[in-house]
Design an enzyme around this catalytic site. Structure first.
Site, PDB file in Angstrom:
ATOM      1  N   CYS A 131      51.160  44.812  44.883  1.00 41.55           N
ATOM      2  CA  CYS A 131      50.292  44.138  45.859  1.00 41.55           C
ATOM      3  C   CYS A 131      50.934  42.896  46.462  1.00 41.55           C
ATOM      4  CB  CYS A 131      48.961  43.766  45.213  1.00 41.55           C
ATOM      5  SG  CYS A 131      49.115  42.526  43.916  1.00 41.55           S
ATOM      6  N   ASP A 188      51.333  39.946  44.974  1.00 41.88           N
ATOM      7  CA  ASP A 188      50.854  38.687  44.398  1.00 41.88           C
ATOM      8  C   ASP A 188      51.944  38.054  43.534  1.00 41.88           C
ATOM      9  OD1 ASP A 188      48.426  39.200  45.557  1.00 41.88           O
ATOM     10  OD2 ASP A 188      47.400  39.733  43.698  1.00 41.88           O
ATOM     11  N   CYS A 212      45.804  37.283  46.929  1.00 39.89           N
ATOM     12  CA  CYS A 212      44.429  37.427  47.408  1.00 39.89           C
ATOM     13  C   CYS A 212      43.503  36.419  46.728  1.00 39.89           C
ATOM     14  CB  CYS A 212      43.942  38.848  47.147  1.00 39.89           C
ATOM     15  SG  CYS A 212      43.787  39.239  45.387  1.00 39.89           S
ATOM     16  N   CYS A 243      44.793  41.221  39.004  1.00 44.08           N
ATOM     17  CA  CYS A 243      44.855  39.766  39.225  1.00 44.08           C
ATOM     18  C   CYS A 243      44.625  39.016  37.911  1.00 44.08           C
ATOM     19  CB  CYS A 243      43.818  39.338  40.259  1.00 44.08           C
ATOM     20  SG  CYS A 243      44.078  40.075  41.885  1.00 44.08           S
TER      21      CYS A 243
END
Length: 165
Positions: A65, A67, A91, A134
C-alpha cells in the site's frame, strides 16, 4: 455505530437534501471517529535525536500500500519510555495507528511496550479488516524501535568492556 453512520450518509433523503464533499463523505462514512480524531489531531508527531543512546528508532513499510512509518522512543535510566514520536506517510488509518501507538508506549517499560499488539490497536480504532495492515505496521514499528534501543545498549556495554580491558 459505523453502520448507523453509513446508513445516515447513504440514505436517499440525505443524498437529495445535502451533498457531502469527498473528504466529508469519507470521514462520515468510512472511518471511525477515533481514526478521524487521531488523523485530524495526531499526537506526538515529530522526531527524536536518532544518534542518542537513549533513543530507539523503528522504520517499517508496507510495499503493498506504500505506507511508511517511523516511530521513535526515548527511554530513561530506569528503563521507562518517557517520550515517543512518529512520522508516517500513509492513509488515515496508518497515521491514527502511529499516533495511538505513541500514546500507548509512553510510561511503559520496554517489556510492557512489547506486549502492545496490532489487534489491540485495531480494536481501539475500530479498523475494518482492509485496514488491519496499518495496525500491524504500528506493532512492527514499536518492535523495531525497541530492538534498535536494545542494540544501542548492547553496543554501549561492549564498548565499556573493551575500554576496561
Amino acid at each position: 455505530m459505523a453502520g448507523v453512520v453509513v446508513k445516515k450518509c447513504l440514505s436517499p433523503l440525505s443524498l437529495i437534501t445535502r451533498r457531502l464533499s469527498a473528504p466529508e463523505f469519507i470521514t462520515q462514512c468510512c472511518y471511525h471517529e477515533k481514526v478521524v480524531d487521531h488523523y485530524e489531531n495526531p499526537r506526538n508527531v515529530g522526531s527524536l535525536d536518532k544518534n542518542s543512546k537513549k533513543v530507539g528508532t523503528g522504520l517499517v513499510g508496507a510495499p503493498a500500500c506504500g505506507d511508511v512509518m517511523k516511530l521513535q522512543i526515548e527511554v530513561d535510566d530506569q528503563g521507562k519510555i518517557v517520550d515517543a514520536r512518529f512520522k508516517t506517510f500513509g492513509c488515515g488509518s496508518a497515521i491514527a495507528s502511529s499516533s495511538l501507538a505513541t500514546e500507548w508506549v509512553k510510561g511503559k517499560t520496554l517489556d510492557e511496550a512489547l506486549e502492545i499488539k496490532n489487534t489491540d490497536i485495531a480494536k481501539e480504532l475500530s479498523l475494518p479488516p482492509v485496514k488491519l495492515h496499518c495496525s500491524m505496521l504500528a506493532e512492527d514499528a514499536i518492535k523495531a524501535a525497541l530492538a534498535d534501543y536494545r542494540l544501542k545498549q548492547h553496543d554501549d556495554q561492549q564498548e565499556a568492556v573493551r575500554a576496561s580491558n
